[in-house]
Design an enzyme around this catalytic site. Structure first.
Site, PDB file in Angstrom:
ATOM      1  N   ARG A 125     -11.615  57.997  80.364  1.00  0.00           N
ATOM      2  CA  ARG A 125     -11.562  57.817  78.848  1.00  0.00           C
ATOM      3  C   ARG A 125     -11.655  56.193  78.576  1.00  0.00           C
ATOM      4  O   ARG A 125     -10.940  55.160  79.422  1.00  0.00           O
ATOM      5  CB  ARG A 125     -10.316  57.974  78.415  1.00  0.00           C
ATOM      6  CG  ARG A 125     -10.070  57.567  76.885  1.00  0.00           C
ATOM      7  CD  ARG A 125      -8.665  58.317  76.354  1.00  0.00           C
ATOM      8  NE  ARG A 125      -8.301  57.686  75.144  1.00  0.00           N
ATOM      9  CZ  ARG A 125      -7.319  56.952  74.878  1.00  0.00           C
ATOM     10  NH1 ARG A 125      -6.674  56.506  75.912  1.00  0.00           N
ATOM     11  NH2 ARG A 125      -6.975  56.607  73.689  1.00  0.00           N
ATOM     12  N   ARG A 184      -1.409  49.928  57.697  1.00  0.00           N
ATOM     13  CA  ARG A 184      -0.436  48.850  58.424  1.00  0.00           C
ATOM     14  C   ARG A 184       0.218  48.098  57.047  1.00  0.00           C
ATOM     15  O   ARG A 184      -0.346  48.032  56.030  1.00  0.00           O
ATOM     16  CB  ARG A 184      -0.808  47.896  59.328  1.00  0.00           C
ATOM     17  CG  ARG A 184      -1.544  48.368  60.422  1.00  0.00           C
ATOM     18  CD  ARG A 184      -1.992  47.430  61.410  1.00  0.00           C
ATOM     19  NE  ARG A 184      -2.806  47.757  62.637  1.00  0.00           N
ATOM     20  CZ  ARG A 184      -2.125  48.098  63.480  1.00  0.00           C
ATOM     21  NH1 ARG A 184      -0.687  48.360  63.828  1.00  0.00           N
ATOM     22  NH2 ARG A 184      -2.788  48.774  64.749  1.00  0.00           N
ATOM     23  N   LYS A 239      -9.732  64.687  67.749  1.00  0.00           N
ATOM     24  CA  LYS A 239      -8.356  64.749  68.091  1.00  0.00           C
ATOM     25  C   LYS A 239      -7.368  65.047  67.075  1.00  0.00           C
ATOM     26  O   LYS A 239      -7.497  64.780  65.855  1.00  0.00           O
ATOM     27  CB  LYS A 239      -8.199  62.860  68.381  1.00  0.00           C
ATOM     28  CG  LYS A 239      -8.797  62.452  69.315  1.00  0.00           C
ATOM     29  CD  LYS A 239      -8.914  61.031  69.526  1.00  0.00           C
ATOM     30  CE  LYS A 239      -7.406  60.593  69.643  1.00  0.00           C
ATOM     31  NZ  LYS A 239      -7.527  58.948  69.985  1.00  0.00           N
ATOM     32  N   THR A 270      -1.396  62.338  75.834  1.00  0.00           N
ATOM     33  CA  THR A 270      -0.254  61.249  75.484  1.00  0.00           C
ATOM     34  C   THR A 270       0.987  61.724  76.116  1.00  0.00           C
ATOM     35  O   THR A 270       1.658  62.696  75.982  1.00  0.00           O
ATOM     36  CB  THR A 270      -0.001  61.519  73.899  1.00  0.00           C
ATOM     37  OG1 THR A 270      -1.292  61.405  73.091  1.00  0.00           O
ATOM     38  CG2 THR A 270       0.768  60.103  73.552  1.00  0.00           C
TER      39      THR A 270
END
Length: 492
Positions: free
Chosen positions: A46, A87, A229, A287
């Site tokens: 990846r 953010r 994903k 993850t």
């Protein structure tokens, strides 16, 4: 030796069916480390587009291709797009403290923030949030609940307060955020990945099927596969529609674990794996699988169990992130993941466990033969299944059945062979296409011997389509037996 076989180096199958996807980064992108990771058990790599520049990524991909040539087996390159990042703005002192149970406001005022408010530079969020919905900041370390919201400000109560600093990330788990999955940066990165000949592109921030369709359109007519994903609750709600449009699925437990309660993640992970498996498309669990190995040479027992559970569930691949990209023990992380997978697959109860997920074939000849090949492998003693495929579809159909024996996939396409590096149980070899039944049998036996599938007296199942070279025409199943004469001709 025939010309089409000259470039094929003999390598033994991994001895396991689940694949290992390792992320490359500062700790592992050198040619020497890539070779070490391949020897340790990595099947695919990846490239995280969230970090680094295109020049660095191009060098990394070139190093992977060089290692692939040296090792004589296909290795997939997956380019993982960053996706949009929500953010907060900046603070007067670089940070502030939000009082627990106190009020805090997110607004559109660009002035520096303090303990009472801060700018939220995402106008698309104003007006979509309602009373009672949550905002999670800094990977969920701070949890705010909306009291009231309008086009200019979002007044919240701090369910969990604490220190908040400049540019910390914001998650919005209770709403579909009107933000496209592809930012301008992602579009540039995607074009770069296509130009570099990536085998897979992973799409972040997927919320709806339309996000996958947009990325597919940008990829164009290339044979690059698209992996969606699943990291947003909204994507879980529309999972089957997303699977239908994607070529593969990644259970991205980072943001998924932030936006859901921790106890919700394991059953959702199992659900995603099971539904994707039924589709016949590869599913990757990712993850924090061996997170402690970023700093430690050995994983925790809980991490070992986490990897083992993903293997027992029948995931096609398990992924290492920072463990190999930036950790102190990248080779050890791949090695222990390889060992865990091998131990699980040698468990007498493994076969029964992975078949807890019931897979029903479509009403097609190809699907019926794929199911039959797995049933024959269960009934008879066979060394493997030889699959002749131009598009990879036959390999996916057989892998969906999770047969007891490994699959030797022979394909004329190096791109398809690389893509199959993330498909459960497959060992792909690039070789010229076949033109007749006799050639199929002869080549199947020859390549099986060369790749370590069987010995004198071993039986193998061969699957192909007639007429040869026609995609999607799988209609032939044949059981072959390797003889001593063939071993002598092979040189073994």
């Amino acid at each position: 030796m025939k010309q089409e076989e000259v470039s094929v180096a003999k390598i033994d199958p991994r001895g396991r069916k689940v694949k290992i996807l390792a992320t490359l980064g500062p700790a592992s992108r050198s040619p020497e480390m890539i070779a070490k990771l391949l020897r340790a058990g990595a099947d695919a790599f990846r490239v995280n587009m969230s970090h680094g520049d295109h020049a660095t990524h191009a060098e990394t991909i070139a190093a992977i291709r060089a290692a692939e040539k040296d090792f004589g087996r296909p290795v997939a390159v997956l380019c993982d797009l960053q996706g949009p990042k929500l953010r907060v703005g900046q603070f007067k002192d670089g940070k502030a403290v939000i009082r627990h149970s106190g009020h805090f406001t997110l607004d559109r005022d660009p002035a520096l923030g303090d303990e009472n408010r801060v700018c939220l530079p995402h106008p698309e969020l104003f007006g979509i949030l309602h009373k009672g919905q949550r905002l999670l900041i800094d990977d969920g370390k701070l949890r705010l609940k909306v009291i009231e919201a309008n086009e200019d400000r979002i007044l919240c109560s701090a369910e969990v307060g604490g220190v908040i600093s400049d540019r910390k990330g914001v998650n919005v788990p209770d709403a579909v955020v009107p933000v496209p999955a592809l930012t301008d940066k992602d579009r540039r990165d995607l074009a770069f990945a296509v130009d570099q000949g990536a085998d897979w592109i992973a799409l972040s921030f997927v919320q709806r099927p339309e996000d996958v369709a947009e990325a597919r359109k940008l990829i164009g007519s290339t044979s690059i596969a698209l992996m969606a994903k699943i990291e947003k609750p909204a994507a879980v709600d529309r999972l089957e529609e997303i699977i239908e449009l994607a070529d593969g699925i990644m259970v991205a437990r980072g943001d998924l674990g932030v936006e859901l309660n921790p106890e919700e993640v394991p059953p959702i992970q199992k659900r995603i794996v099971a539904i994707t498996r039924r589709s016949g498309k590869p599913v990757v669990v990712a993850t924090q699988m061996l997170e402690s190995m970023i700093e430690s040479p050995a994983p925790t027992r809980a991490e070992v169990s986490d990897v083992a559970n993903a293997v027992y569930d029948g995931a096609d691949a398990v992924m290492l992130s920072a463990e190999t990209a930036a950790g102190a023990w990248p080779v050890e992380a791949v090695t222990i993941m390889h060992r865990i997978a091998g131990q699980v697959e040698n468990d007498p109860g493994y076969s029964e466990r992975i078949h807890f997920t019931v897979v029903r074939p479509e009403a097609t000849t190809a699907s019926a033969l794929a199911q039959a090949s797995a049933a024959i492998a269960e009934t008879m003693t066979v060394a493997g299944i030889i699959i002749f495929t131009g598009s990879g579809s036959t390999a996916r159909r057989v892998a969906r059945e999770r047969p007891r024996v490994p699959m030797l996939v022979l394909t004329p396409s190096s791109r398809i062979a690389r893509r199959l590096s993330l498909l459960w149980g497959t060992h792909a070899v690039t070789t010229k296409d076949i033109g007749s039944f006799e050639e199929m049998i002869a080549k199947g036996k020859r390549m099986a011997l060369r790749q370590g599938f069987g010995e004198a007296g071993s039986k193998l199942i061969a699957l192909a389509g007639v007429p040869f070279g026609t995609p999607g025409s799988t209609n032939l199943l044949h059981v072959v037996t390797l003889s001593g004469d063939e071993l002598s001709r092979h040189g073994g």
